[in-house]
Design a protein around this motif. Structure first.
Motif, PDB file in Angstrom:
ATOM      1  N   ILE A  18      10.594 -27.938  36.494  1.00 11.67           N
ATOM      2  CA  ILE A  18      10.553 -27.260  37.790  1.00 11.67           C
ATOM      3  C   ILE A  18      11.573 -27.970  38.671  1.00 11.67           C
ATOM      4  N   VAL A  19      12.573 -27.246  39.137  1.00  9.02           N
ATOM      5  CA  VAL A  19      13.668 -27.894  39.875  1.00  9.02           C
ATOM      6  C   VAL A  19      13.979 -27.139  41.161  1.00  9.02           C
ATOM      7  N   ALA A  20      14.581 -27.863  42.077  1.00  9.49           N
ATOM      8  CA  ALA A  20      15.053 -27.286  43.336  1.00  9.49           C
ATOM      9  C   ALA A  20      16.238 -28.131  43.808  1.00  9.49           C
ATOM     10  N   SER A  21      16.955 -27.632  44.782  1.00  9.43           N
ATOM     11  CA  SER A  21      18.078 -28.394  45.336  1.00  9.43           C
ATOM     12  C   SER A  21      17.560 -29.365  46.390  1.00  9.43           C
ATOM     13  N   PRO A  22      18.284 -30.466  46.636  1.00 16.71           N
ATOM     14  CA  PRO A  22      17.884 -31.372  47.723  1.00 16.71           C
ATOM     15  C   PRO A  22      17.803 -30.655  49.068  1.00 16.71           C
ATOM     16  N   ASP A  23      18.708 -29.692  49.283  1.00 17.37           N
ATOM     17  CA  ASP A  23      18.686 -28.945  50.548  1.00 17.37           C
ATOM     18  C   ASP A  23      17.408 -28.124  50.672  1.00 17.37           C
ATOM     19  N   TYR A  24      16.978 -27.496  49.567  1.00 18.72           N
ATOM     20  CA  TYR A  24      15.737 -26.717  49.621  1.00 18.72           C
ATOM     21  C   TYR A  24      14.554 -27.621  49.954  1.00 18.72           C
ATOM     22  N   VAL A  25      14.492 -28.789  49.308  1.00 22.93           N
ATOM     23  CA  VAL A  25      13.387 -29.720  49.556  1.00 22.93           C
ATOM     24  C   VAL A  25      13.404 -30.192  51.006  1.00 22.93           C
ATOM     25  N   LYS A  26      14.598 -30.429  51.542  1.00 19.75           N
ATOM     26  CA  LYS A  26      14.706 -30.877  52.933  1.00 19.75           C
ATOM     27  C   LYS A  26      14.200 -29.805  53.895  1.00 19.75           C
ATOM     28  N   ARG A  27      14.516 -28.545  53.598  1.00 21.92           N
ATOM     29  CA  ARG A  27      14.145 -27.456  54.507  1.00 21.92           C
ATOM     30  C   ARG A  27      12.697 -27.002  54.347  1.00 21.92           C
ATOM     31  N   HIS A  28      12.178 -27.043  53.108  1.00 22.61           N
ATOM     32  CA  HIS A  28      10.856 -26.457  52.858  1.00 22.61           C
ATOM     33  C   HIS A  28       9.800 -27.472  52.438  1.00 22.61           C
TER      34      HIS A  28
END
Length: 288
Positions: free
Chosen positions: A159-169
């Motif tokens: 399960i992966v996401a971008s650092p930007d996605y994690v920062k925003r959500h």
């Protein structure tokens, strides 16, 4: 004899003609000539298909062995077979081919100067007999029993996401946080649930999906762009995780695994050019 075997394998004279790069009347005459020389009818011709007679069924395997013996005898006479030479036709899934196998094919051309390679990228199942491929790489799906399917590797999906996605959500801390996030998926996954596994077992969770795309590289690009969370096979994301261009979410959990197979037609002996590519593909895929 080759025309007869192709017609028997593909089920029609016209399909055999296409595979042999000739015409249907030519194949029909060749098979008729073989039947006349044997004094037996091998194929019953229909409007669109041919069916093996009892005599044809008995003769088919012997014909295959004779053709293979002939190819082997020619290969042994040809000194060029000490170095792999000739054309190898390979089919592979688009993402695996684009991201990994394309570079391997270029290395193979450097290793074997007399080799020619046709790499065809296609996500559908490709029948190596009908479409005349020496080797096909497949990920998952149903494998026909009349082909050789060598299992090469099994890859967990992270399960992966971008650092930007994690920062925003925010970063999900437990599996129960996942339904609050937007998943990116393939169109064939039409249900609104995902299955996750860890050392203790599996769970099924409801999720929300706003974007589906039927191309693995595009899906990966969407994840890297911060559009949402996704399952991605480890071979696609390991380097990105090391470079911290992606973040692994809930690392103790994985999604349904991918299994890769090398699929090819049954035969007693593969030509040298095919053998070396089988070895290269096996090593490359198993090391991902």
């Amino acid at each position: 004899m080759n025309a007869f075997v192709r017609a028997a394998d593909l089920g029609s004279l016209s399909a055999a003609a296409r595979s042999l790069s000739t015409t249907q009347p030519t194949v029909s005459k060749l098979v008729a000539s073989l039947e006349a020389s044997l004094g037996a009818r091998l194929l019953e011709r229909g409007a669109s298909r041919v069916v093996l007679t009892d005599e044809g069924l008995r003769f088919l395997e012997s014909a295959r062995r004779l053709l293979e013996d002939y190819e082997e005898a020619v290969a042994q006479l040809d000194e060029r077979t000490v170095r792999p030479s000739g054309r190898v036709r390979i089919s592979a899934p688009m993402a695996l081919g684009e991201l990994r196998l394309h570079a391997l094919m270029l290395r193979a051309l450097e290793l074997y100067p007399d080799l020619q390679i046709d790499l065809m990228l296609d996500d559908r199942f490709v029948d190596p007999v009908e479409e005349r491929f020496d080797l096909t790489v497949r990920i998952g799906g149903t494998l026909p029993p009349d082909l050789v399917a060598r299992e090469l590797a099994t890859w967990p999906r992270y399960i992966v996401a971008s650092p930007d996605y994690v920062k925003r959500h925010g970063r999900p801390r437990t599996v129960n946080d996942l339904p609050e996030h937007s998943f990116l998926r393939y169109p064939m996954w039409t249900d609104d649930k995902v299955t996750l596994s860890n050392a203790e077992g599996t769970v099924e969770l409801p999720i929300q999906t706003r974007y589906r795309v039927n191309h693995a590289v595009s899906l990966l690009d969407a994840v890297r762009g911060g559009a949402g969370i996704a399952f991605q096979p480890c071979w696609m994301v390991n380097d990105l995780l090391k470079r911290k261009e992606l973040v692994r979410i809930l690392p103790q959990w994985t999604g349904p695994a991918q299994t890769a197979y090398l699929v090819y037609a049954r035969r007693r002996r593969q030509p040298k050019r095919v053998e070396v590519m089988m070895d290269l593909l096996t090593r490359e895929i198993q090391s991902l």
